[in-house]
Motif scaffolding. Structure first.
Motif, PDB file in Angstrom:
ATOM      1  N   GLY A 172       6.748   8.084   2.901  1.00 20.46           N
ATOM      2  CA  GLY A 172       8.002   8.839   2.808  1.00 20.46           C
ATOM      3  C   GLY A 172       9.230   7.969   2.970  1.00 20.46           C
ATOM      4  O   GLY A 172      10.251   8.178   2.295  1.00 20.46           O
ATOM      5  N   HIS A 229       0.823  -1.208   0.000  1.00 20.81           N
ATOM      6  CA  HIS A 229       0.000   0.000   0.000  1.00 20.81           C
ATOM      7  C   HIS A 229       0.865   1.268   0.000  1.00 20.81           C
ATOM      8  O   HIS A 229       0.771   2.099  -0.910  1.00 20.81           O
ATOM      9  CB  HIS A 229      -0.934  -0.025   1.213  1.00 20.81           C
ATOM     10  N   GLY A 271      -4.470  13.555   3.204  1.00 22.39           N
ATOM     11  CA  GLY A 271      -4.434  14.662   4.156  1.00 22.39           C
ATOM     12  C   GLY A 271      -5.850  15.131   4.449  1.00 22.39           C
ATOM     13  O   GLY A 271      -6.804  14.356   4.320  1.00 22.39           O
ATOM     14  N   PHE A 302      -0.776   3.733  15.688  1.00 23.49           N
ATOM     15  CA  PHE A 302      -0.599   4.268  14.338  1.00 23.49           C
ATOM     16  C   PHE A 302      -1.351   5.595  14.202  1.00 23.49           C
ATOM     17  O   PHE A 302      -0.821   6.593  13.703  1.00 23.49           O
ATOM     18  CB  PHE A 302      -1.121   3.259  13.309  1.00 23.49           C
ATOM     19  N   LEU A 342       1.665   3.847  -3.138  1.00 25.68           N
ATOM     20  CA  LEU A 342       1.342   5.285  -3.017  1.00 25.68           C
ATOM     21  C   LEU A 342       2.588   6.098  -3.365  1.00 25.68           C
ATOM     22  O   LEU A 342       2.525   7.093  -4.088  1.00 25.68           O
ATOM     23  CB  LEU A 342       0.892   5.628  -1.596  1.00 25.68           C
ATOM     24  N   ALA A 374       2.053  13.529   2.032  1.00 25.00           N
ATOM     25  CA  ALA A 374       1.199  12.503   2.655  1.00 25.00           C
ATOM     26  C   ALA A 374       0.319  13.128   3.730  1.00 25.00           C
ATOM     27  O   ALA A 374      -0.409  12.418   4.418  1.00 25.00           O
ATOM     28  CB  ALA A 374       2.072  11.399   3.259  1.00 25.00           C
ATOM     29  N   LYS A 375       0.405  14.454   3.899  1.00 27.99           N
ATOM     30  CA  LYS A 375      -0.298  15.108   5.017  1.00 27.99           C
ATOM     31  C   LYS A 375      -0.862  16.466   4.622  1.00 27.99           C
ATOM     32  O   LYS A 375      -0.747  17.427   5.381  1.00 27.99           O
ATOM     33  CB  LYS A 375       0.687  15.318   6.178  1.00 27.99           C
ATOM     34  N   ALA A 388      -5.122   9.165  -6.935  1.00 24.33           N
ATOM     35  CA  ALA A 388      -6.062   8.108  -6.529  1.00 24.33           C
ATOM     36  C   ALA A 388      -5.314   6.792  -6.711  1.00 24.33           C
ATOM     37  O   ALA A 388      -4.987   6.407  -7.845  1.00 24.33           O
ATOM     38  CB  ALA A 388      -7.313   8.144  -7.389  1.00 24.33           C
ATOM     39  N   LEU A 389      -5.018   6.135  -5.617  1.00 23.52           N
ATOM     40  CA  LEU A 389      -4.203   4.915  -5.678  1.00 23.52           C
ATOM     41  C   LEU A 389      -4.892   3.836  -6.509  1.00 23.52           C
ATOM     42  O   LEU A 389      -6.086   3.592  -6.360  1.00 23.52           O
ATOM     43  CB  LEU A 389      -3.976   4.381  -4.252  1.00 23.52           C
ATOM     44  N   ASN A 432       6.540  15.661   2.276  1.00 26.38           N
ATOM     45  CA  ASN A 432       5.912  16.093   3.524  1.00 26.38           C
ATOM     46  C   ASN A 432       5.253  14.884   4.181  1.00 26.38           C
ATOM     47  O   ASN A 432       4.509  14.154   3.533  1.00 26.38           O
ATOM     48  CB  ASN A 432       4.867  17.182   3.213  1.00 26.38           C
ATOM     49  N   HIS A 486       4.416   5.882  15.296  1.00 24.64           N
ATOM     50  CA  HIS A 486       5.221   4.870  14.604  1.00 24.64           C
ATOM     51  C   HIS A 486       6.316   5.500  13.746  1.00 24.64           C
ATOM     52  O   HIS A 486       6.215   6.662  13.346  1.00 24.64           O
ATOM     53  CB  HIS A 486       4.304   4.032  13.712  1.00 24.64           C
ATOM     54  N   GLY A 536       8.586  10.731   7.286  1.00 14.41           N
ATOM     55  CA  GLY A 536       9.045   9.632   8.141  1.00 14.41           C
ATOM     56  C   GLY A 536       8.027   8.509   8.270  1.00 14.41           C
ATOM     57  O   GLY A 536       8.243   7.555   9.011  1.00 14.41           O
ATOM     58  N   GLY A 537       6.911   8.606   7.559  1.00 13.91           N
ATOM     59  CA  GLY A 537       5.882   7.566   7.635  1.00 13.91           C
ATOM     60  C   GLY A 537       6.102   6.507   6.565  1.00 13.91           C
ATOM     61  O   GLY A 537       7.180   6.406   5.962  1.00 13.91           O
TER      62      GLY A 537
END
Ligand SMILES: NC(=O)c1ccc[n+]([C@@H]2O[C@H](COP(=O)([O-])OP(=O)(O)OC[C@H]3O[C@@H](n4cnc5c(N)ncnc54)[C@H](OP(=O)(O)O)[C@@H]3O)[C@@H](O)[C@H]2O)c1
Length: 326
Positions: A163, A132, A242, A308, A136, A218-219, A269-270, A156, A313, A159-160
């Motif tokens: 990213g 997933h 986001g 999460f 993305l 991502a945010k 859109a994934l 942005n 995380h 760290g998730g």
């Protein structure tokens, strides 16, 4: 079989660990013995029924999805009569978000066209972290254009899950990459290859005066105009997620801005599992290695979804579902 059961929307502690019948594959499906799973934003949203679009898709008052869980890695234990690309014993991985979820269980049935062979050099605990967030990242980086070498890029939410994989895809391209996330993740981000890191709690990257060829977000939490200002001429901004209001703003206004400024701003859109074989090749070449938080035991899934959701995380939260799994 053991499964995490979603009976009503609410905080993750309302999830139950229970027993349900083992599923039987239809003609075009494979039955997968799940070894490992990872936690995604989908799970956090699905369990709470928030944002509201989740309820529109999966049940207004009561969730229609009984078992959450998006990303899995496991072994094929049985196959329907029309399955011809996979055999019993094959090690596979996939994203279940387009085929009913169900990854937080011992078994799941998946259409064969949704699964890919697990990269041989990754353990199940690593492979489950990839589909997933990895797609993305990949689809976001190549959205409407191929990746070029030597670009200035900002990620942005760096760290998730997204990213920490996107930076690994960019490193071979000699891109100069800046990552934005919270202070406690910056060391880990530097070790992954970010050239510059920014703590969003102390510095607003949109106010630094820097301009980028590409921003992968991502945010998304700022206006379309603010992001456009941070792009170089012909630069592009791609968001994978986001604030819903901000995402609508980008969909509605982004294309008009593109007409007048030449800068492209869009929402990805994934397409689940599209490009999974490409991820496998990157993993097998040693370019892509997921950053794992865990593996944690199955029974902790409710607490882990909460963990999460609170953003504690680093990389991907992974759960070991089959005890002997690596
Ligand atoms: N486009 C699609 O079709 C699609 C499909 C599914 C999911 N999604 C979206 O894709 C995204 C998944 O990203 P992911 O897996 O990488 O999520 P993630 O693992 O939760 O990572 C997000 C990172 O952003 C950080 N963060 C929080 N607030 C921030 C801020 N204001 N500025 C910068 N960073 C911030 C978080 O750290 P802290 O919390 O510690 O601050 C976290 O490290 C989600 O937004 C999800 O909704 C999109």
């Amino acid at each position: 079989m053991k499964a995490i059961l979603l009976k009503e929307y609410g905080l993750p502690h309302k999830l139950e660990v229970g027993e349900v019948p083992k599923p039987v594959p239809k003609d075009e499906e494979v039955l997968v013995r799940i070894h490992s799973a990872s936690i995604n934003d989908w799970d956090w949203g699905l369990v709470r029924g928030n944002p509201f679009i989740i309820r529109l898709l999966y049940g207004l008052r009561t969730p229609k999805i009984r078992i959450p869980g998006v990303d899995i890695s496991g072994t094929i234990e049985a196959a329907g009569e029309e399955v011809n690309s996979f055999s019993i014993g094959d090690e596979i991985y996939c994203d279940l978000s387009e085929c009913g979820f169900g990854g937080f269980a011992e078994y799941v049935c998946v259409p064969e066209n949704m699964v890919s062979k697990k990269p041989g050099n990754l353990r199940h605990n690593e492979a489950a972290a990839l589909p997933h967030a990895g797609l993305l990242a990949l689809q976001g980086l190549i959205h409407k254009r191929e990746m070029k070498s030597g670009e200035r890029i900002l990620i942005n939410g760096a760290g998730g899950g997204v990213g920490s994989l996107a930076i690994q895809m960019l490193k071979p391209l000699q891109a100069e990459v800046t990552g934005v996330d919270s202070g406690e993740k910056l060391e880990m981000m530097k070790s992954l290859g970010y050239d510059y890191v920014i703590d969003y709690k102390t510095t607003d990257f949109t106010e630094t005066g820097e301009r980028y060829d590409l921003i992968l977000d991502a945010k998304t939490n700022r206006s379309v105009f603010t992001y456009a200002r941070c792009l170089k001429k012909k630069g592009r901004y791609v968001t994978v997620g986001g604030s819903m209001t901000r995402l609508f703003g980008i969909v509605l206004v982004g294309w008009i801005l593109s007409l007048f400024t030449g800068k492209k701003l869009s929402v990805l859109a994934l397409k689940p599992n599209k490009g999974l074989d490409q991820l496998s090749r990157l993993a097998e070449k040693g370019i892509l290695k997921p950053v794992i938080d865990g593996p944690y035991p199955f029974d902790q899934i409710p607490e882990l979804i909460q963990y999460f959701g609170e953003g504690k995380h680093k990389g991907k939260v992974v759960v070991k579902i089959k005890d002997s799994s690596m």
